[in-house]
Design an enzyme around this catalytic site. Structure first.
Site, PDB file in Angstrom:
ATOM      1  N   HIS A   1      -9.341   0.195   9.803  1.00 21.46           N
ATOM      2  CA  HIS A   1      -8.066   0.206  10.236  1.00 21.46           C
ATOM      3  C   HIS A   1      -8.221  -0.316  11.729  1.00 21.46           C
ATOM      4  O   HIS A   1      -8.909   0.361  12.409  1.00 21.46           O
ATOM      5  CB  HIS A   1      -7.520   1.794   9.989  1.00 21.46           C
ATOM      6  CG  HIS A   1      -7.398   1.917   8.716  1.00 21.46           C
ATOM      7  ND1 HIS A   1      -6.556   3.353   8.277  1.00 21.46           N
ATOM      8  CD2 HIS A   1      -7.468   1.337   7.425  1.00 21.46           C
ATOM      9  CE1 HIS A   1      -6.616   3.346   7.092  1.00 21.46           C
ATOM     10  NE2 HIS A   1      -7.030   2.198   6.476  1.00 21.46           N
TER      11      HIS A   1
ATOM     12  N   GLU B   1      -5.079  -1.231   7.510  1.00 21.14           N
ATOM     13  CA  GLU B   1      -4.298  -0.928   8.478  1.00 21.14           C
ATOM     14  C   GLU B   1      -4.425  -1.874   9.835  1.00 21.14           C
ATOM     15  O   GLU B   1      -5.434  -1.686   9.999  1.00 21.14           O
ATOM     16  CB  GLU B   1      -4.033   0.677   8.578  1.00 21.14           C
ATOM     17  CG  GLU B   1      -3.490   1.308   7.501  1.00 21.14           C
ATOM     18  CD  GLU B   1      -3.394   2.902   7.943  1.00 21.14           C
ATOM     19  OE1 GLU B   1      -3.269   3.048   9.085  1.00 21.14           O
ATOM     20  OE2 GLU B   1      -3.249   3.683   7.211  1.00 21.14           O
TER      21      GLU B   1
ATOM     22  N   TRP C   1       0.677  -1.199   8.981  1.00 23.97           N
ATOM     23  CA  TRP C   1       1.221  -0.015   8.962  1.00 23.97           C
ATOM     24  C   TRP C   1       2.239   0.053   9.804  1.00 23.97           C
ATOM     25  O   TRP C   1       2.206  -0.546  11.012  1.00 23.97           O
ATOM     26  CB  TRP C   1       0.257   1.073   9.344  1.00 23.97           C
ATOM     27  CG  TRP C   1       0.841   2.440   9.281  1.00 23.97           C
ATOM     28  CD1 TRP C   1       1.601   2.918  10.211  1.00 23.97           C
ATOM     29  CD2 TRP C   1       0.662   3.304   8.248  1.00 23.97           C
ATOM     30  NE1 TRP C   1       2.119   4.430   9.961  1.00 23.97           N
ATOM     31  CE2 TRP C   1       1.637   4.389   8.437  1.00 23.97           C
ATOM     32  CE3 TRP C   1       0.170   3.266   6.986  1.00 23.97           C
ATOM     33  CZ2 TRP C   1       1.542   5.471   7.584  1.00 23.97           C
ATOM     34  CZ3 TRP C   1       0.149   4.154   6.280  1.00 23.97           C
ATOM     35  CH2 TRP C   1       1.070   5.489   6.422  1.00 23.97           C
TER      36      TRP C   1
ATOM     37  N   ARG D   1       0.969  -1.166   0.043  1.00 19.55           N
ATOM     38  CA  ARG D   1      -0.004   0.087  -0.068  1.00 19.55           C
ATOM     39  C   ARG D   1       0.753   1.093   0.108  1.00 19.55           C
ATOM     40  O   ARG D   1       1.731   1.462   0.814  1.00 19.55           O
ATOM     41  CB  ARG D   1      -1.040   0.050   1.236  1.00 19.55           C
ATOM     42  CG  ARG D   1      -1.955   1.141   1.173  1.00 19.55           C
ATOM     43  CD  ARG D   1      -2.820   0.695   2.449  1.00 19.55           C
ATOM     44  NE  ARG D   1      -4.098   1.915   2.604  1.00 19.55           N
ATOM     45  CZ  ARG D   1      -3.925   2.652   3.465  1.00 19.55           C
ATOM     46  NH1 ARG D   1      -2.954   2.630   4.409  1.00 19.55           N
ATOM     47  NH2 ARG D   1      -4.985   3.579   3.600  1.00 19.55           N
TER      48      ARG D   1
ATOM     49  N   TYR E   1      -6.785  -0.391  15.353  1.00 20.27           N
ATOM     50  CA  TYR E   1      -5.858  -0.139  16.282  1.00 20.27           C
ATOM     51  C   TYR E   1      -6.270  -0.288  17.639  1.00 20.27           C
ATOM     52  O   TYR E   1      -6.788  -1.350  18.077  1.00 20.27           O
ATOM     53  CB  TYR E   1      -5.221   1.508  15.939  1.00 20.27           C
ATOM     54  CG  TYR E   1      -4.417   1.690  14.816  1.00 20.27           C
ATOM     55  CD1 TYR E   1      -3.124   1.257  14.645  1.00 20.27           C
ATOM     56  CD2 TYR E   1      -4.985   1.898  13.714  1.00 20.27           C
ATOM     57  CE1 TYR E   1      -2.404   1.302  13.534  1.00 20.27           C
ATOM     58  CE2 TYR E   1      -4.303   1.950  12.283  1.00 20.27           C
ATOM     59  CZ  TYR E   1      -2.965   1.573  12.410  1.00 20.27           C
ATOM     60  OH  TYR E   1      -2.332   1.815  11.319  1.00 20.27           O
TER      61      TYR E   1
ATOM     62  N   ASN F   1      -7.293   8.167   2.619  1.00 24.08           N
ATOM     63  CA  ASN F   1      -7.182   7.632   3.504  1.00 24.08           C
ATOM     64  C   ASN F   1      -7.897   8.032   4.801  1.00 24.08           C
ATOM     65  O   ASN F   1      -8.029   9.485   4.914  1.00 24.08           O
ATOM     66  CB  ASN F   1      -5.714   7.686   3.994  1.00 24.08           C
ATOM     67  CG  ASN F   1      -5.188   7.042   5.297  1.00 24.08           C
ATOM     68  OD1 ASN F   1      -5.132   5.922   5.398  1.00 24.08           O
ATOM     69  ND2 ASN F   1      -4.801   7.704   6.310  1.00 24.08           N
ATOM     70  N   GLU F   2      -8.477   7.359   5.614  1.00 22.00           N
ATOM     71  CA  GLU F   2      -9.139   7.620   6.864  1.00 22.00           C
ATOM     72  C   GLU F   2      -9.795   9.042   6.757  1.00 22.00           C
ATOM     73  O   GLU F   2      -9.502   9.990   7.229  1.00 22.00           O
ATOM     74  CB  GLU F   2      -8.164   7.796   8.004  1.00 22.00           C
ATOM     75  CG  GLU F   2      -7.390   6.480   8.290  1.00 22.00           C
ATOM     76  CD  GLU F   2      -6.432   6.454   9.359  1.00 22.00           C
ATOM     77  OE1 GLU F   2      -6.439   7.554   9.694  1.00 22.00           O
ATOM     78  OE2 GLU F   2      -5.995   5.555   9.766  1.00 22.00           O
TER      79      GLU F   2
END
Length: 541
Positions: free
Chosen positions: A225, A254, A283, A82, A227, A158-159
């Protein structure tokens, strides 16, 4: 470069998977040019399944490291990279630069996910671009992307929202997809969730079906993503299950092994992604700053010097080296998958009403490499089989049926390459009369369980009290095709032919409201005849 600010509040993910009523139709094999969505999966142009396993490289900030980084990512076993780009929030990457990145991806036999980082944290972080502006960037570099659909996935932005005004994500994302298609992009598109990619408000999860419908090619994959929001196995599994239950394509675009907003459960993310056939991209390769340097996979972009996170994602359990498979486009195009999935089990009908029914069956399996994508539901009608619906799990609820009407339905499995199984045995049911029920209402649904050259078994024939009061008995009528006879029955008394009357036995006539019972019978027919009984109707007493 700091990846994101700390989340504004504690994000708690619901443990219940959302039930999405909309069934999303998989496109036929010719609907998209290269990489494409097929049900919940991603497949290549030849129908071979492709599961992303890779890492992100921050090209926009470290262009001088791109050549060695892509080579190192490939050498450690990845099939995907990516690549971070910008259209102006940082120094813009030109069409020439993008073409060079794509060429390097291809030289290293990597699928190239190109992402526009300009949108990161929109609505919360100063300087963030809109998704519409991100699309304008893709249009400006289209010359570098056209014809690369077998190799390139476009991650639009992205985001694209922080934690503010996330309700705008659905329309903004739908509009961005539509604009990409209206400008001629044929690529597989990837869209990120809001909430800094973590979707703790479930905005993407709950609106993904409508966003996918905005894509005229139905060729968009959703990217979560993971996290600190995803710090327990229950939260991870609930999110994955929600998308798979809804038949929607998902990748982990991610994730890391730690973060300032909490400690993500990377072991479960990787294990569940592997067991469910979901792609993941970690990531990131190197170059993080602003307090999140621990997300570097290598020290100073050196593939020979892995950090603890790099060692985990590349060489650990369910890691890239263990699970990654190179795209077949780099191995001579691969062998097209022509193996049909197994025939699904005989469908059973339940919840019959005047306008609908739920059908369920034993799931099929697929050994051809593309993966089981779902099922097509058909009704026989003359010499054609118009499709009634689709399902990505082994059940489907049909609506909009006509009252007091017999339906004969069968189910075929379809895999990611578009191969169809043989027909399943028929299920036959008759919808109830309209207008609701009182005492005296019942429905009947019949399943042709087994067939052979000159005979068949019909069971269960399920009788359901559809009224609001108990019944003391029931009668089912149906018609045998010419030359057919009943050779045996159980749990009911059958008489007549070709017009057959089945009356309840002594033990199964009394039914409370919504209660069901069943009976069965065996029939004979002339050799070569494939017809089965029809015209089932029920009367309660």
């Amino acid at each position: 470069m700091r990846k994101r600010p700390r989340l504004a509040g504690t994000a708690v993910l619901s443990l219940l998977a959302v039930l999405v009523s909309m069934l999303v139709a998989a496109q036929p094999a010719s609907a998209a040019v290269g990489l494409r969505v097929s049900g919940t999966k991603i497949v290549e142009a030849n129908g071979s399944g492709f599961v992303m396993r890779g890492a992100s490289h921050p090209h926009v900030w470290y262009a001088s490291q791109t050549t060695s980084s892509l080579a190192g990512i490939k050498a450690l076993g990845a099939n995907t990279v990516r690549v971070v780009l910008s259209g102006g929030r940082w120094p813009a990457n030109s069409a020439t630069d993008v073409a060079n990145v794509v060429a390097q991806c291809k030289a290293n036999k990597l699928i190239c996910v190109l992402e526009n980082h300009d949108t990161t944290g929109y609505g919360e972080q100063d300087g963030a671009y809109t998704l519409d502006a991100a699309v304008n960037y893709w249009i400006s570099v289209k010359s570098a992307l056209t014809g690369q659909e077998n190799y390139v996935v476009i991650n639009i932005g992205n985001e694209p929202y922080g934690n503010n005004n996330v309700s705008g994500w659905t329309q903004a994302t739908s509009s961005a997809i539509a604009k990409m298609r209206s400008n001629g992009f044929q690529h597989l598109l990837m869209v990120d969730a809001p909430n800094w990619g973590q979707d703790w408000t479930f905005t993407m999860r709950d609106n993904a079906a409508s966003v996918l419908s905005a894509d005229s090619q139905r060729n968009t994959v959703f990217s979560i993503h993971m996290y600190g929001v995803f710090d327990t196995a229950a939260e991870i599994n609930a999110y994955f299950t929600a998308f798979q239950t809804a038949g929607l394509p998902l990748v982990v675009g991610e994730f890391g092994n730690m973060h300032s907003d909490g400690d993500p459960d990377e072991d479960t993310i990787m294990a569940q992604a592997q067991s469910r056939g979901l792609g993941y991209i970690g990531w990131s390769w190197s170059g993080n700053g602003g307090g999140v340097e621990y997300l570097d996979m290598t020290n100073n972009f050196n593939a020979s010097s892995l950090t603890s996170w790099g060692t985990r994602i590349f060489n650990g359990a369910n890691g890239i080296a263990q699970t990654s498979k190179q795209a077949t486009i780099y191995t001579g195009g691969g062998t097209p998958d022509t193996t049909a999935p197994t025939t699904p089990g005989t469908p059973a009908a339940s919840g019959v009403t005047s306008s609908g029914v739920t059908l369920s069956w034993t799931a099929s399996t697929d050994s051809g490499g593309s993966g089981l994508a779902g099922y097509n539901v058909y009704r026989e009608q003359g010499t054609t089989d118009p499709q009634m619906g689709q399902s990505t799990t082994n059940s489907v609820t049909l609506t909009g049926l006509s009252a007091s009407t017999q339906y004969q339905v069968y189910v075929r499995a379809r895999d990611g390459a578009g191969n169809l199984s043989g027909n399943s045995s028929l299920v036959t049911f008759t919808t109830t009369a309209g207008g609701g029920g009182g005492s005296g209402g019942c429905s009947v649904a019949a399943t042709t369980q087994t067939q052979w050259s000159n005979g068949y078994v019909v069971q269960p024939v399920t009788v359901t009290n559809t009224g609001t009061s108990a019944i003391t008995g029931w009668t089912v009528t149906f018609t045998l095709p010419s030359g057919h006879t009943i050779t045996g029955s159980w749990n009911a008394t059958l008489s007549g032919g070709p017009s057959v009357t089945a009356r309840n036995a002594g033990h199964n006539g009394a039914l409370a409201p919504n209660a069901s019972t069943s009976f069965g019978f065996q029939g004979s027919r002339p050799n070569g005849d494939t017809q089965v009984p029809s015209g089932y109707a029920c009367t309660a007493s």
